[in-house]
Design a protein around this motif. Structure first.
Motif, PDB file in Angstrom:
ATOM      1  N   GLY A   1     123.167  -5.102 106.480  1.00 18.14           N
ATOM      2  CA  GLY A   1     123.616  -6.463 106.752  1.00 18.14           C
ATOM      3  C   GLY A   1     122.823  -7.155 107.838  1.00 18.14           C
ATOM      4  O   GLY A   1     122.166  -6.512 108.669  1.00 18.14           O
TER       5      GLY A   1
ATOM      6  N   THR B   1     130.034 -14.930  97.744  1.00 14.46           N
ATOM      7  CA  THR B   1     128.736 -14.381  97.355  1.00 14.46           C
ATOM      8  C   THR B   1     127.759 -15.535  97.166  1.00 14.46           C
ATOM      9  O   THR B   1     128.159 -16.648  96.837  1.00 14.46           O
ATOM     10  CB  THR B   1     128.827 -13.555  96.057  1.00 14.46           C
ATOM     11  OG1 THR B   1     129.260 -14.409  94.989  1.00 14.46           O
ATOM     12  CG2 THR B   1     129.810 -12.403  96.216  1.00 14.46           C
TER      13      THR B   1
ATOM     14  N   ASP C   1     116.597 -13.049  99.675  1.00 11.60           N
ATOM     15  CA  ASP C   1     116.551 -11.590  99.533  1.00 11.60           C
ATOM     16  C   ASP C   1     117.452 -11.092  98.408  1.00 11.60           C
ATOM     17  O   ASP C   1     117.853  -9.928  98.389  1.00 11.60           O
ATOM     18  CB  ASP C   1     116.958 -10.929 100.856  1.00 11.60           C
ATOM     19  CG  ASP C   1     115.993 -11.252 101.986  1.00 11.60           C
ATOM     20  OD1 ASP C   1     114.776 -11.327 101.717  1.00 11.60           O
ATOM     21  OD2 ASP C   1     116.457 -11.450 103.125  1.00 11.60           O
TER      22      ASP C   1
ATOM     23  N   GLU D   1     120.926 -11.366  95.714  1.00  9.58           N
ATOM     24  CA  GLU D   1     122.353 -11.661  95.801  1.00  9.58           C
ATOM     25  C   GLU D   1     122.966 -10.995  97.030  1.00  9.58           C
ATOM     26  O   GLU D   1     122.702  -9.826  97.317  1.00  9.58           O
ATOM     27  CB  GLU D   1     123.075 -11.198  94.533  1.00  9.58           C
ATOM     28  CG  GLU D   1     124.513 -11.706  94.434  1.00  9.58           C
ATOM     29  CD  GLU D   1     125.159 -11.415  93.091  1.00  9.58           C
ATOM     30  OE1 GLU D   1     126.251 -11.947  92.837  1.00  9.58           O
ATOM     31  OE2 GLU D   1     124.560 -10.656  92.303  1.00  9.58           O
ATOM     32  N   GLN D   2     123.776 -11.766  97.758  1.00  7.48           N
ATOM     33  CA  GLN D   2     124.389 -11.294  98.992  1.00  7.48           C
ATOM     34  C   GLN D   2     125.887 -11.613  98.985  1.00  7.48           C
ATOM     35  O   GLN D   2     126.342 -12.533  98.322  1.00  7.48           O
ATOM     36  CB  GLN D   2     123.756 -12.001 100.203  1.00  7.48           C
ATOM     37  CG  GLN D   2     122.250 -11.940 100.281  1.00  7.48           C
ATOM     38  CD  GLN D   2     121.734 -10.633 100.814  1.00  7.48           C
ATOM     39  OE1 GLN D   2     122.282 -10.087 101.778  1.00  7.48           O
ATOM     40  NE2 GLN D   2     120.674 -10.106 100.215  1.00  7.48           N
TER      41      GLN D   2
ATOM     42  N   SER E   1     125.756 -11.249 106.320  1.00  6.37           N
ATOM     43  CA  SER E   1     125.287 -11.153 104.934  1.00  6.37           C
ATOM     44  C   SER E   1     124.958  -9.692 104.626  1.00  6.37           C
ATOM     45  O   SER E   1     124.265  -9.031 105.403  1.00  6.37           O
ATOM     46  CB  SER E   1     124.030 -12.010 104.727  1.00  6.37           C
ATOM     47  OG  SER E   1     124.311 -13.382 104.872  1.00  6.37           O
ATOM     48  N   VAL E   2     125.440  -9.206 103.479  1.00  3.24           N
ATOM     49  CA  VAL E   2     125.180  -7.822 103.066  1.00  3.24           C
ATOM     50  C   VAL E   2     124.711  -7.843 101.606  1.00  3.24           C
ATOM     51  O   VAL E   2     125.302  -8.556 100.786  1.00  3.24           O
ATOM     52  CB  VAL E   2     126.453  -6.950 103.181  1.00  3.24           C
ATOM     53  CG1 VAL E   2     126.106  -5.489 102.937  1.00  3.24           C
ATOM     54  CG2 VAL E   2     127.108  -7.118 104.550  1.00  3.24           C
ATOM     55  N   PRO E   3     123.640  -7.103 101.271  1.00  2.45           N
ATOM     56  CA  PRO E   3     123.177  -7.072  99.877  1.00  2.45           C
ATOM     57  C   PRO E   3     124.299  -6.684  98.916  1.00  2.45           C
ATOM     58  O   PRO E   3     125.012  -5.705  99.143  1.00  2.45           O
ATOM     59  CB  PRO E   3     122.070  -6.013  99.900  1.00  2.45           C
ATOM     60  CG  PRO E   3     121.555  -6.040 101.307  1.00  2.45           C
ATOM     61  CD  PRO E   3     122.774  -6.301 102.154  1.00  2.45           C
ATOM     62  N   TYR E   4     124.432  -7.458  97.856  1.00  2.00           N
ATOM     63  CA  TYR E   4     125.494  -7.229  96.870  1.00  2.00           C
ATOM     64  C   TYR E   4     125.383  -5.838  96.251  1.00  2.00           C
ATOM     65  O   TYR E   4     126.386  -5.139  96.080  1.00  2.00           O
ATOM     66  CB  TYR E   4     125.409  -8.291  95.780  1.00  2.00           C
ATOM     67  CG  TYR E   4     126.521  -8.247  94.762  1.00  2.00           C
ATOM     68  CD1 TYR E   4     127.669  -9.024  94.926  1.00  2.00           C
ATOM     69  CD2 TYR E   4     126.442  -7.435  93.631  1.00  2.00           C
ATOM     70  CE1 TYR E   4     128.701  -8.976  94.000  1.00  2.00           C
ATOM     71  CE2 TYR E   4     127.463  -7.376  92.709  1.00  2.00           C
ATOM     72  CZ  TYR E   4     128.593  -8.153  92.889  1.00  2.00           C
ATOM     73  OH  TYR E   4     129.618  -8.097  91.972  1.00  2.00           O
TER      74      TYR E   4
END
Length: 304
Positions: free
Chosen positions: A191, A237, A242, A244-245, A262-265
């Motif tokens: 994140g 989302t 970078d 989808e987050q 923000s964290v990668p989906y």
């Protein structure tokens, strides 16, 4: 319809029911996982925003203490104009400077000395903000021209023997904001944190954005700016540079600033992919076994 045919239809129905049970199970598990993820991300931003908010309150208390000290002098000009009385507050390394301005145009800086005549307090927005508010307030964040640091000023009015006398201004470095944004992680691993104020100015970030740039120009987050500012917390989302987050955010009560993460989906919802595979395999295998057993049984009871 012959008995064998009936068993064939029955096996098909059982197979379909099995598939439906698996699909319902997957949807339920997926929904529970999404709820769990939202709760975890919200907890992270909640903890970080609470820490920053606590820090913010401490700095506000320092400015209030300084103004209360000045008020205790009851308009004694010599004591008010001796900024050495503020030495206890100057020990705070995050306070870059302490300033005192009064109604008779006296102005002095703890580190810069007396600057009466060079700067007229009543012409400064921060002075009038504190005077009009009648309590400790904060300026909008800005970049200090002397140090180049991101700064916010806590300004607090003080009284003399017959009412309002002047304002104490403490200039506070905001290095901690970027430090907290960089430290925020989902499950301690993934994140990027970001902090911005009600005007959209980015105050701290673990990403590529520049400090004091407009968060409304950040792809994926900027489109939600109005929505974010209308609520105390939230989760959504978005598609960023970078990929989808997922984004969770929390508003800090004392400042109105937003702390977001923000964290990668794909990282957050990796278990969903595993669930799809597991439920898919179980559904196919279960369907084949049930149909095979029903057909086998049908052959057994119809064979002479």
């Amino acid at each position: 319809m012959g008995i064998k045919r009936k068993f064939q239809v029955f096996s098909a129905v059982i197979g379909v029911l099995l598939a439906l049970v698996s699909i319902v199970g997957f949807i339920t598990a997926d929904s529970n996982l999404e709820t769990s993820v939202e709760a975890e991300v919200t907890a992270v931003v909640g903890n970080e925003s609470a820490e920053l908010d606590g820090w913010f309150k401490e700095k506000k208390a320092s400015a209030t203490y300084a103004s209360n000290l000045m008020s205790s002098f009851k308009g004694d000009k010599a004591r008010v104009e001796s900024v050495d009385s503020l030495s206890s507050i100057s020990s705070d390394k995050e306070i870059l400077d302490l300033n005192v301005g009064t109604e008779d145009d006296f102005f002095a800086s703890y580190y810069g000395g007396v600057m009466t005549g060079k700067l007229i307090p009543k012409e400064r927005p921060w002075y009038n903000d504190a005077k009009n508010a009648g309590k400790t307030v904060f300026t909008d964040p800005y970049v200090d021209r002397n140090t180049g640091k991101l700064v916010v000023s806590a300004v607090s009015p003080f009284n003399g023997s017959s009412g309002f006398y002047g304002v104490v201004c403490t200039d506070i470095a905001l290095d901690i904001v970027s430090e907290r944004a960089k430290a925020a992680k989902y499950r301690g691993e993934a994140g990027q944190g970001i902090v911005f104020d009600g005007n959209g100015a980015i105050l701290g970030t673990a990403g590529k954005e520049e400090i004091m740039s407009d968060v409304r120009k950040v792809k994926g987050i900027g489109e939600h700016f109005d929505e974010i500012m209308k609520s105390d917390s939230g989760f959504f989302t978005y598609e960023g540079d970078d990929g989808e987050q997922v984004f969770g955010y929390m508003k800090m009560p004392s400042s109105g600033w937003i702390f977001g993460l923000s964290v990668p989906y794909d990282y957050v919802f990796a278990p969903v992919s595993n669930l799809k595979l597991v439920y898919g395999v179980l559904t196919v295998v279960g369907f084949i076994i049930v149909v095979a057993m029903c057909l086998k049984f049908a052959d057994m009871i119809t064979t002479p």
